[in-house]
Write a protein that holds these residues in place. Structure first.
Motif, PDB file in Angstrom:
ATOM      1  N   GLY A 107       0.807  -1.217   0.000  1.00  0.00           N
ATOM      2  CA  GLY A 107       0.000   0.000   0.000  1.00  0.00           C
ATOM      3  C   GLY A 107       0.836   1.260   0.000  1.00  0.00           C
ATOM      4  N   LEU A 108       1.934   1.254   0.739  1.00  0.00           N
ATOM      5  CA  LEU A 108       2.828   2.406   0.737  1.00  0.00           C
ATOM      6  C   LEU A 108       3.447   2.599  -0.638  1.00  0.00           C
ATOM      7  N   ARG A 109       3.782   1.501  -1.290  1.00  0.00           N
ATOM      8  CA  ARG A 109       4.375   1.581  -2.620  1.00  0.00           C
ATOM      9  C   ARG A 109       3.422   2.264  -3.605  1.00  0.00           C
ATOM     10  N   GLU A 110       2.133   1.954  -3.455  1.00  0.00           N
ATOM     11  CA  GLU A 110       1.118   2.544  -4.344  1.00  0.00           C
ATOM     12  C   GLU A 110       0.529   3.843  -3.776  1.00  0.00           C
ATOM     13  N   GLU A 111       0.907   4.183  -2.550  1.00  0.00           N
ATOM     14  CA  GLU A 111       0.379   5.349  -1.840  1.00  0.00           C
ATOM     15  C   GLU A 111      -1.141   5.303  -1.778  1.00  0.00           C
ATOM     16  N   THR A 112      -1.659   4.134  -1.345  1.00  0.00           N
ATOM     17  CA  THR A 112      -3.086   3.912  -1.179  1.00  0.00           C
ATOM     18  C   THR A 112      -3.513   4.399   0.202  1.00  0.00           C
ATOM     19  N   PHE A 113      -4.628   5.118   0.264  1.00  0.00           N
ATOM     20  CA  PHE A 113      -5.061   5.646   1.558  1.00  0.00           C
ATOM     21  C   PHE A 113      -5.541   4.539   2.482  1.00  0.00           C
ATOM     22  N   LEU A 114      -6.506   3.731   2.030  1.00  0.00           N
ATOM     23  CA  LEU A 114      -7.137   2.742   2.899  1.00  0.00           C
ATOM     24  C   LEU A 114      -6.479   1.384   2.702  1.00  0.00           C
ATOM     25  N   LEU A 115      -5.801   0.892   3.748  1.00  0.00           N
ATOM     26  CA  LEU A 115      -5.087  -0.379   3.681  1.00  0.00           C
ATOM     27  C   LEU A 115      -5.901  -1.437   4.415  1.00  0.00           C
ATOM     28  N   LEU A 116      -6.317  -2.475   3.681  1.00  0.00           N
ATOM     29  CA  LEU A 116      -7.227  -3.484   4.208  1.00  0.00           C
ATOM     30  C   LEU A 116      -6.603  -4.872   4.103  1.00  0.00           C
ATOM     31  N   PRO A 117      -5.987  -5.363   5.174  1.00  0.00           N
ATOM     32  CA  PRO A 117      -5.479  -6.742   5.168  1.00  0.00           C
ATOM     33  C   PRO A 117      -6.582  -7.770   4.956  1.00  0.00           C
ATOM     34  N   HIS A 118      -7.816  -7.412   5.302  1.00  0.00           N
ATOM     35  CA  HIS A 118      -8.985  -8.250   5.039  1.00  0.00           C
ATOM     36  C   HIS A 118      -9.828  -7.520   3.989  1.00  0.00           C
ATOM     37  N   PRO A 119      -9.715  -7.878   2.715  1.00  0.00           N
ATOM     38  CA  PRO A 119     -10.429  -7.146   1.664  1.00  0.00           C
ATOM     39  C   PRO A 119     -11.937  -7.090   1.869  1.00  0.00           C
ATOM     40  N   GLN A 120     -12.501  -8.101   2.540  1.00  0.00           N
ATOM     41  CA  GLN A 120     -13.945  -8.120   2.737  1.00  0.00           C
ATOM     42  C   GLN A 120     -14.433  -6.955   3.595  1.00  0.00           C
ATOM     43  N   VAL A 121     -13.527  -6.350   4.346  1.00  0.00           N
ATOM     44  CA  VAL A 121     -13.911  -5.182   5.149  1.00  0.00           C
ATOM     45  C   VAL A 121     -14.450  -4.078   4.240  1.00  0.00           C
ATOM     46  N   GLY A 122     -13.848  -3.922   3.066  1.00  0.00           N
ATOM     47  CA  GLY A 122     -14.344  -2.926   2.125  1.00  0.00           C
ATOM     48  C   GLY A 122     -15.770  -3.227   1.686  1.00  0.00           C
ATOM     49  N   THR A 123     -16.074  -4.512   1.489  1.00  0.00           N
ATOM     50  CA  THR A 123     -17.431  -4.915   1.127  1.00  0.00           C
ATOM     51  C   THR A 123     -18.399  -4.639   2.272  1.00  0.00           C
ATOM     52  N   PHE A 124     -18.002  -5.014   3.488  1.00  0.00           N
ATOM     53  CA  PHE A 124     -18.856  -4.761   4.655  1.00  0.00           C
ATOM     54  C   PHE A 124     -19.122  -3.265   4.818  1.00  0.00           C
ATOM     55  N   TRP A 125     -18.090  -2.479   4.609  1.00  0.00           N
ATOM     56  CA  TRP A 125     -18.183  -1.016   4.751  1.00  0.00           C
ATOM     57  C   TRP A 125     -19.174  -0.447   3.735  1.00  0.00           C
ATOM     58  N   ALA A 126     -19.093  -0.938   2.490  1.00  0.00           N
ATOM     59  CA  ALA A 126     -20.017  -0.485   1.449  1.00  0.00           C
ATOM     60  C   ALA A 126     -21.449  -0.900   1.783  1.00  0.00           C
ATOM     61  N   GLN A 127     -21.625  -2.115   2.301  1.00  0.00           N
ATOM     62  CA  GLN A 127     -22.961  -2.576   2.684  1.00  0.00           C
ATOM     63  C   GLN A 127     -23.524  -1.730   3.822  1.00  0.00           C
ATOM     64  N   LYS A 128     -22.674  -1.397   4.759  1.00  0.00           N
ATOM     65  CA  LYS A 128     -23.085  -0.549   5.874  1.00  0.00           C
ATOM     66  C   LYS A 128     -23.561   0.808   5.365  1.00  0.00           C
ATOM     67  N   ALA A 129     -22.811   1.396   4.447  1.00  0.00           N
ATOM     68  CA  ALA A 129     -23.153   2.717   3.930  1.00  0.00           C
ATOM     69  C   ALA A 129     -24.431   2.687   3.090  1.00  0.00           C
ATOM     70  N   SER A 130     -24.637   1.599   2.340  1.00  0.00           N
ATOM     71  CA  SER A 130     -25.784   1.545   1.434  1.00  0.00           C
ATOM     72  C   SER A 130     -27.084   1.239   2.165  1.00  0.00           C
ATOM     73  N   ASP A 131     -27.015   0.509   3.283  1.00  0.00           N
ATOM     74  CA  ASP A 131     -28.239   0.145   4.012  1.00  0.00           C
ATOM     75  C   ASP A 131     -27.891  -0.052   5.492  1.00  0.00           C
ATOM     76  N   PRO A 132     -27.756   1.041   6.249  1.00  0.00           N
ATOM     77  CA  PRO A 132     -27.332   0.925   7.651  1.00  0.00           C
ATOM     78  C   PRO A 132     -28.244   0.050   8.503  1.00  0.00           C
ATOM     79  N   ASP A 133     -29.550   0.115   8.283  1.00  0.00           N
ATOM     80  CA  ASP A 133     -30.464  -0.668   9.112  1.00  0.00           C
ATOM     81  C   ASP A 133     -30.259  -2.164   8.893  1.00  0.00           C
TER      82      ASP A 133
END
Length: 247
Positions: free
Chosen positions: A209-235
């Motif tokens: 991630g540092l090599r690519e200068e990526t802001f959000l570093l996710l050792p568990h890629p599924q966290v990004g999916t969970f985060w998107a699901q949370k944002a799209s339908d919090p309830d």
């Protein structure tokens, strides 16, 4: 960021993710200054909740090595407490998990601005994007850590300072494994959400991630999916989290 020849400071460097980062940065050719609150061989002692101590640390590293290219604000604690528990544990969580990032930035950002370059890596947690069942101060303070990293990136990203925030889920460190062994419901929910990865895996993700200068570093890629699901339908997400905890 190419770590070869760079000077990197890593707080919480005596064990866990911090020790893995320090070892990997060293293998990549960086000069590493590992920092922790405990005295160990090769680790400098500094209380990251002491703003003046961090300022002195930063000044000393700059004087010794000529500058700081990467500052990893990595130290963190868990409390395992909820709403009705003592205020001192809430304050401790905020001091270590959030304010230590603020104190570090205050100490090192002016130096980086003067040089016109530098990089900040702040360790937060998947809890800073999602939540942490069973540990309210951890969840709240880690959300603050993510928000502060976002603010740093917006404020200084066009002034030569890179920013990344590390948000792992389950990592095989005492922070998770000890509560898990004790049957803590929050730790069990984390373990049920995905693989428990090694600190070395986290370090691999960080270096990439540092090599690519990526802001959000996710050792568990599924966290990004969970985060998107949370944002799209919090309830719906909250209902799913309740089912996970109840199970």
């Amino acid at each position: 960021m190419d770590l070869q020849g760079k000077v990197a400071v890593v707080t919480g460097g005596a064990g866990g993710i911090g020790a893995a980062l320090a070892a990997r940065f060293d293998a990549e050719g960086a000069t590493v200054v590992a920092v922790d609150r405990v005295a160990l061989d090769g680790v400098r002692v500094c209380d990251v909740t002491d703003a003046e101590a961090l300022r002195v640390l930063v000044g000393g590293v700059i004087a010794e090595h000529g500058g700081i290219d990467l500052f990893c604000s990595n130290a963190g604690i868990a409390t395992g407490v909820g709403l009705d528990d003592p205020d001192d544990l809430w304050h401790a969580a905020f001091e270590v998990n959030l304010m230590a990032h603020v104190y570090a930035a205050r100490a090192v950002v002016p130096h980086m601005l003067e040089r016109g370059s530098g990089y900040l890596l702040n360790t937060a947690s998947a809890a800073g994007l999602l939540t942490s069942p069973g540990d309210a101060p951890y969840a709240v303070s880690k959300h603050g850590a993510v928000a502060f990293a976002e603010w740093l990136a917006v404020t200084y990203g066009d002034r030569g300072i890179g920013v990344s925030v590390l948000c792992p889920m389950g990592v095989a460190t005492p922070l998770l494994m000890d509560p898990l062994a004790a049957g803590d419901p929050g730790a069990q929910a984390v373990a049920a959400s995905g693989d428990i990865v090694s600190t070395e895996h986290v370090a691999d993700v960080v270096v990439a991630g540092l090599r690519e200068e990526t802001f959000l570093l996710l050792p568990h890629p599924q966290v990004g999916t969970f985060w998107a699901q949370k944002a799209s339908d919090p309830d719906r997400w909250l209902a799913g989290m309740r089912r996970l905890v109840n199970r």
